[in-house]
Design a protein around this motif. Structure first.
Motif, PDB file in Angstrom:
ATOM      1  N   ALA A 212      39.391  51.763  40.615  1.00 65.72           N
ATOM      2  CA  ALA A 212      39.436  51.214  39.275  1.00 65.72           C
ATOM      3  C   ALA A 212      38.165  50.466  38.966  1.00 65.72           C
ATOM      4  O   ALA A 212      37.452  50.003  39.841  1.00 65.72           O
ATOM      5  CB  ALA A 212      40.638  50.274  39.140  1.00 65.72           C
TER       6      ALA A 212
ATOM      7  N   ARG B  24      37.643  44.549  37.195  1.00 65.05           N
ATOM      8  CA  ARG B  24      38.423  43.879  36.165  1.00 65.05           C
ATOM      9  C   ARG B  24      37.855  42.500  35.900  1.00 65.05           C
ATOM     10  O   ARG B  24      37.725  41.695  36.837  1.00 65.05           O
ATOM     11  CB  ARG B  24      39.893  43.791  36.589  1.00 65.05           C
ATOM     12  CG  ARG B  24      40.545  45.172  36.673  1.00 65.05           C
ATOM     13  CD  ARG B  24      41.919  45.075  37.325  1.00 65.05           C
ATOM     14  NE  ARG B  24      42.594  46.354  37.268  1.00 65.05           N
ATOM     15  CZ  ARG B  24      42.378  47.346  38.113  1.00 65.05           C
ATOM     16  NH1 ARG B  24      41.490  47.218  39.066  1.00 65.05           N
ATOM     17  NH2 ARG B  24      43.024  48.486  38.001  1.00 65.05           N
TER      18      ARG B  24
ATOM     19  N   TRP C 287      39.624  48.005  45.814  1.00 65.49           N
ATOM     20  CA  TRP C 287      40.465  48.735  44.855  1.00 65.49           C
ATOM     21  C   TRP C 287      40.189  48.253  43.431  1.00 65.49           C
ATOM     22  O   TRP C 287      40.181  49.049  42.485  1.00 65.49           O
ATOM     23  CB  TRP C 287      41.939  48.520  45.215  1.00 65.49           C
ATOM     24  CG  TRP C 287      42.885  49.116  44.196  1.00 65.49           C
ATOM     25  CD1 TRP C 287      43.343  50.396  44.155  1.00 65.49           C
ATOM     26  CD2 TRP C 287      43.436  48.432  43.057  1.00 65.49           C
ATOM     27  NE1 TRP C 287      44.158  50.572  43.057  1.00 65.49           N
ATOM     28  CE2 TRP C 287      44.236  49.388  42.370  1.00 65.49           C
ATOM     29  CE3 TRP C 287      43.334  47.148  42.554  1.00 65.49           C
ATOM     30  CZ2 TRP C 287      44.932  49.067  41.204  1.00 65.49           C
ATOM     31  CZ3 TRP C 287      44.022  46.819  41.404  1.00 65.49           C
ATOM     32  CH2 TRP C 287      44.819  47.778  40.734  1.00 65.49           C
TER      33      TRP C 287
ATOM     34  N   ALA D 182      46.307  42.488  39.568  1.00 61.79           N
ATOM     35  CA  ALA D 182      46.194  43.841  39.027  1.00 61.79           C
ATOM     36  C   ALA D 182      46.841  44.865  39.951  1.00 61.79           C
ATOM     37  O   ALA D 182      47.517  45.805  39.498  1.00 61.79           O
ATOM     38  CB  ALA D 182      44.720  44.188  38.800  1.00 61.79           C
ATOM     39  N   ALA D 183      46.653  44.698  41.261  1.00 61.02           N
ATOM     40  CA  ALA D 183      47.270  45.625  42.215  1.00 61.02           C
ATOM     41  C   ALA D 183      48.789  45.541  42.143  1.00 61.02           C
ATOM     42  O   ALA D 183      49.485  46.567  42.152  1.00 61.02           O
ATOM     43  CB  ALA D 183      46.775  45.311  43.630  1.00 61.02           C
TER      44      ALA D 183
ATOM     45  N   SER E 107      50.098  47.213  39.086  1.00 62.87           N
ATOM     46  CA  SER E 107      49.956  48.669  39.140  1.00 62.87           C
ATOM     47  C   SER E 107      50.857  49.309  40.182  1.00 62.87           C
ATOM     48  O   SER E 107      50.816  50.530  40.374  1.00 62.87           O
ATOM     49  CB  SER E 107      48.499  49.047  39.442  1.00 62.87           C
ATOM     50  OG  SER E 107      47.630  48.548  38.437  1.00 62.87           O
TER      51      SER E 107
END
Length: 426
Positions: free
Chosen positions: A2, A5, A217, A199-200, A203
């Protein structure tokens, strides 16, 4: 992977990011260590728990101002027993409760730690009690240069083999070039790693095995800094047994102290006068010793020997002969200064020895008075000061009666840390 962020900046009316925090992950069950006892982080290691040893190791690392431990909800009593009586230089924050996986435990710990708004966080396994200050210093330096993720790691040195499907045979040899073994702490800009973990989790990515993987990641570049072979992770019962033996050996060595011995030599020529100063006492003589100070050749040699034990220059460095302040100064000031320098390092003088080389004056009648003078100046018992004298059999400048020489030996004991005793520590 990704895209990176962006992190949310802190509120202007809230706490601003500041300082360096450790997040110690201690919520696992440690089943591979074996036995029916407590989780490995609460097992005894040379008389104290693994977790306590880890917290003590962090306390030896400069630059850390707060520590939070992530524990299993069932381990409150074990945790409080482990930290009882611990008085670290950092603030030990109330523990956070972990989750069902390491990744979840770190996220919950980061959320709890966010209330203190650290600038950087170093995430560390509770089962790595041999953490060294050099690893932490390298990580903090790299973070200070603007890097947002830092991994302590060691290059793989063993030849690597990949097994076949059965696991019983070698299928191929793996090229080890560029391969590293990851250690902890893994160090981060706090807002960046918290954002990556959030975020992980959002997701549904829950199978990342370490925080550097979470950072990658999320698109963060992870910098490498040197790990340390001493920084082992206790995983099995054999690991625990070997770590216990190693720590007991290191503590036994540390209890002996850092014993150092150094020698020094000084000489002064005669000039017209009616006395000499030797070992801090006046001895009537038909000459004086020439020097900027009182030319006490014995105290000068002893001063240099004491300074040499702590690698702290010599008498000329600290008391330059060209400076008016030291003109005709009494040399007891020099020796007392050297003793104080040792004390500032936490050390103690264990023994002083001086050998005086001259034809005249005769030293024997003054030996005991000289010993008492040196002992008083250095703050030592009389039985830790030795004074000897010899001639040079009419040879050389002392044999010709042109001056006096002195040789000195100093023995000191300095504090010894566990890192100092460990041949595997960097």
């Amino acid at each position: 992977m990704a895209a990176d962020r962006p992190t949310v900046p802190p509120s202007q009316d809230g706490p601003q990011p500041e300082g360096n925090a450790f997040l110690v992950v201690a919520a696992g069950r440690g089943s591979r260590v074996g036995g029916d006892g407590a989780p490995k982080q609460y097992r005894p290691l040379a008389g104290r728990t693994v977790l306590r040893r880890t917290l003590e190791a962090i306390d030896r690392c400069p630059g850390i101002d707060r520590v939070m431990v992530v524990i299993h909800p069932d381990d409150e009593a074990l945790y409080h027993d482990a930290i009882a009586g611990l008085s670290p230089s950092y603030a030990l924050l109330p523990p956070a409760h972990g989750g069902e996986t390491r990744q979840r435990s770190v996220l919950l710990g980061l959320r709890a730690l966010s209330a203190t708004a650290p600038r950087h966080v170093l995430v560390h396994d509770a089962a790595r009690p041999f953490l060294t200050p050099a690893i932490v210093a390298a990580a903090l330096e790299t973070l200070g240069q603007g890097q947002r993720a830092v991994l302590a790691a060691l290059p793989v040195s063993d030849t690597l083999k990949k097994a076949d499907e059965t696991g019983a045979n070698v299928a191929t040899t793996v090229d080890r070039a560029g391969l590293y073994g990851a250690q902890t702490p893994q160090s981060f800009d706090f807002a960046s790693i918290l954002s990556a973990h959030e975020a992980a989790a959002a997701s549904g990515v829950a199978d990342l095995t370490d925080d550097a993987s979470v950072a990658q990641w999320a698109g963060l570049t992870v910098a490498l800094v040197p790990g340390d072979p001493a920084n082992i992770k206790i995983t099995t019962g054999e690991d625990l047994m070997q770590a216990d033996e190693r720590l007991r050996m290191l503590e036994a060595l540390a209890s002996l102290g850092d014993i150092r011995t150094a020698t020094a030599y000084d000489v002064h020529a005669f000039e017209p006068g009616d006395h000499v100063m030797l070992g801090g006492i006046r001895i009537d003589h038909d000459h004086a010793l020439k020097g900027h100070s009182d030319a006490d050749v014995v105290l000068h040699a002893l001063t240099d020997a004491v300074l040499a034990t702590i690698c702290d220059g010599d008498i000329g460095h600290h008391f330059p002969p060209g400076e008016a302040e030291w003109h005709k100064a009494t040399s007891d000031r020099f020796l007392r200064f050297a003793v104080e320098r040792v004390a500032e390092r936490g050390g103690r003088i264990r023994h002083l020895d001086a050998t005086i080389v001259c034809e005249h004056p005769k030293i024997g009648p003054h030996r005991e008075t000289m010993r008492a003078s040196i002992a008083r100046i250095a703050g030592l018992p009389l039985d830790r000061v030795s004074v000897k004298a010899t001639t040079s059999e009419k040879l050389g400048f002392t044999g010709r009666g042109e001056g006096i020489a002195a040789l000195a030996t100093a023995t000191v004991a300095l504090p010894l840390s566990l890192e100092d005793t460990d041949p595997e520590a960097s």
